[in-house]
Design an enzyme around this catalytic site. Sequence first.
Site, mmCIF file in Angstrom:
data_model
loop_
_atom_site.group_PDB
_atom_site.id
_atom_site.type_symbol
_atom_site.label_atom_id
_atom_site.label_comp_id
_atom_site.label_asym_id
_atom_site.label_seq_id
_atom_site.Cartn_x
_atom_site.Cartn_y
_atom_site.Cartn_z
ATOM 1 N N GLY A 18 3.208 -5.733 5.505
ATOM 2 C CA GLY A 18 1.681 -5.035 5.600
ATOM 3 C C GLY A 18 0.514 -5.952 4.543
ATOM 4 C CB ILE A 19 -1.841 -5.618 1.554
ATOM 5 C CG1 ILE A 19 -2.911 -5.022 2.399
ATOM 6 C CG2 ILE A 19 -2.061 -6.409 0.717
ATOM 7 C CD1 ILE A 19 -3.068 -4.018 1.455
ATOM 8 C CB THR A 95 0.373 6.954 -2.493
ATOM 9 O OG1 THR A 95 0.552 7.083 -0.944
ATOM 10 C CG2 THR A 95 -1.406 6.341 -2.438
ATOM 11 N N GLY A 155 -5.451 14.516 -4.593
ATOM 12 C CA GLY A 155 -4.195 14.642 -4.018
ATOM 13 C C GLY A 155 -3.210 12.892 -4.636
ATOM 14 C CE1 TYR A 159 -1.421 3.600 -4.765
ATOM 15 C CE2 TYR A 159 -3.824 4.739 -4.351
ATOM 16 C CZ TYR A 159 -3.218 3.261 -3.936
ATOM 17 O OH TYR A 159 -3.288 2.064 -3.763
ATOM 18 N N PRO A 189 -8.215 -2.970 -2.513
ATOM 19 C CG PRO A 189 -6.286 -3.918 -1.571
ATOM 20 C CD PRO A 189 -6.726 -3.111 -2.317
ATOM 21 N N GLY A 190 -10.101 -1.170 0.200
ATOM 22 C CA GLY A 190 -10.302 -0.144 1.048
ATOM 23 C C GLY A 190 -9.126 0.515 2.538
HETATM 24 N N1 LIG Z 1 -2.365 0.210 2.874
HETATM 25 C C1 LIG Z 1 -3.442 0.796 2.420
HETATM 26 O O1 LIG Z 1 -4.970 1.256 2.588
HETATM 27 C C2 LIG Z 1 -3.852 0.578 1.056
HETATM 28 C C3 LIG Z 1 -5.299 0.707 0.530
HETATM 29 C C4 LIG Z 1 -5.741 0.290 -0.720
HETATM 30 C C5 LIG Z 1 -4.446 -0.401 -2.080
HETATM 31 N N2 LIG Z 1 -3.532 -0.544 -0.998
HETATM 32 C C6 LIG Z 1 -2.328 -1.389 -2.421
HETATM 33 O O2 LIG Z 1 -1.685 -2.403 -1.462
HETATM 34 C C7 LIG Z 1 -0.111 -2.841 -1.877
HETATM 35 C C8 LIG Z 1 0.059 -3.242 -0.892
HETATM 36 O O3 LIG Z 1 -0.005 -1.835 0.100
HETATM 37 P P1 LIG Z 1 0.703 -1.906 1.938
HETATM 38 O O4 LIG Z 1 0.075 -0.899 2.076
HETATM 39 O O5 LIG Z 1 0.581 -3.602 2.188
HETATM 40 O O6 LIG Z 1 2.217 -1.347 1.482
HETATM 41 P P2 LIG Z 1 3.283 -1.790 3.024
HETATM 42 O O7 LIG Z 1 4.067 -0.495 2.460
HETATM 43 O O8 LIG Z 1 3.228 -1.707 4.140
HETATM 44 O O9 LIG Z 1 4.089 -2.895 2.025
HETATM 45 C C9 LIG Z 1 4.648 -2.541 0.527
HETATM 46 C C10 LIG Z 1 6.028 -4.088 0.206
HETATM 47 O O10 LIG Z 1 6.366 -3.811 -0.470
HETATM 48 C C11 LIG Z 1 7.580 -3.737 -1.082
HETATM 49 N N3 LIG Z 1 8.119 -2.685 -2.242
HETATM 50 C C12 LIG Z 1 7.554 -1.401 -2.564
HETATM 51 N N4 LIG Z 1 7.777 -0.930 -3.585
HETATM 52 C C13 LIG Z 1 9.376 -1.687 -3.457
HETATM 53 C C14 LIG Z 1 10.249 -2.088 -4.859
HETATM 54 N N5 LIG Z 1 10.530 -0.806 -6.616
HETATM 55 N N6 LIG Z 1 10.831 -3.532 -5.161
HETATM 56 C C15 LIG Z 1 10.814 -4.489 -4.257
HETATM 57 N N7 LIG Z 1 9.615 -4.614 -3.012
HETATM 58 C C16 LIG Z 1 9.006 -2.915 -2.763
HETATM 59 C C17 LIG Z 1 7.914 -2.776 0.517
HETATM 60 O O11 LIG Z 1 9.493 -3.195 1.436
HETATM 61 C C18 LIG Z 1 6.637 -3.437 0.906
HETATM 62 O O12 LIG Z 1 7.429 -4.862 1.547
HETATM 63 C C19 LIG Z 1 -0.117 -1.599 -2.079
HETATM 64 O O13 LIG Z 1 -0.338 -1.689 -4.011
HETATM 65 C C20 LIG Z 1 -1.176 -0.901 -2.040
HETATM 66 O O14 LIG Z 1 -0.593 0.293 -3.324
HETATM 67 C C21 LIG Z 1 -3.110 -0.656 0.157
#
Ligand SMILES: NC(=O)c1ccc[n+]([C@@H]2O[C@H](COP(=O)([O-])OP(=O)(O)OC[C@H]3O[C@@H](n4cnc5c(N)ncnc54)[C@H](O)[C@@H]3O)[C@@H](O)[C@H]2O)c1
Length: 252
Positions: A18-19, A95, A155, A159, A189-190
Amino acid sequence: MTRQFAGRVAVVTGGANGIGRAIALGFAAEGADVAIMDREEGPLGETAEEARRHGVRVLALSGDMTDKRQVAENFARVRAELGPVGMLTNNIGQTARENYSEFYLAKPETLEFVVGVSLMTTLMCSRQVVEEMRERRFGKIVSISSDSAMNGDIGTVDYAAAKSGVLGFTRALARELGPFKVNVNVVCPGPTNTRAMQRIPKDAYERAKNAIPLGELCEPEDIANAVVFLSSDRARFITGQTLMVNGGRVFY
Ligand SMILES: NC(=O)c1ccc[n+]([C@@H]2O[C@H](COP(=O)([O-])OP(=O)(O)OC[C@H]3O[C@@H](n4cnc5c(N)ncnc54)[C@H](O)[C@@H]3O)[C@@H](O)[C@H]2O)c1
């Protein structure tokens, strides 16, 4: 693409998917050596392999980053194998997902889990790098919060609380580290096209998209571009700030 980060070391937590994956690749593309920390070994290896194609050194470190001992071990390996950390991106967070509920139904263990993973990892990982950054009078810390911290989405009380904590953490740390020329910022991010968003029902996905003035979901690369900028010398006078990358869903 410039090699603006040549000779610098970046750490990205949760960088396998992901991000975080887009951020790790963004740093590698601009010449940084990158340490990626994640608990999912398969995707971790694949992302590390892709980052290496940019001709940089890449360290893939697996393990649960809510475990304090694991955190200390991983950062010790980065220092020993790549050198001092110049840029840290605190990206881990989530979340309650399948345990999602309105607050009056929330289980204490779910609240603890969400705050642990979405706030405490940021504090623990930052704690690993700040002493060295102070001594070197150089460092960039960028943490990933969420526009849910501002919007207060239903909900997601746990978070939103954790991600608001990331904002307060950033502002206070920016004041502490400003005299040492260390920048500390947040990207919010949104809704972003990662696997979490791809799993939600189609009508919820459409609602999320329709709430965004720019008319589409954010891509992980949009967040990576913001992080790379805030970690660069071009952002030298920006600290303690929150950059919203959300297509206009929430203004702040
Ligand atoms: N995707 C969205 O819409 C969105 C929006 C706002 C904020 N965010 C934030 O962006 C960040 C990344 O989100 P994403 O959507 O890319 O998530 P994702 O689930 O695609 O990726 C998260 C990564 O973190 C790793 N991870 C999670 N917990 C872990 C732990 N305890 N130890 C080691 N690795 C761990 C996972 O294995 C995964 O590779 C997060 O902080 C999320 O809250 C995401």
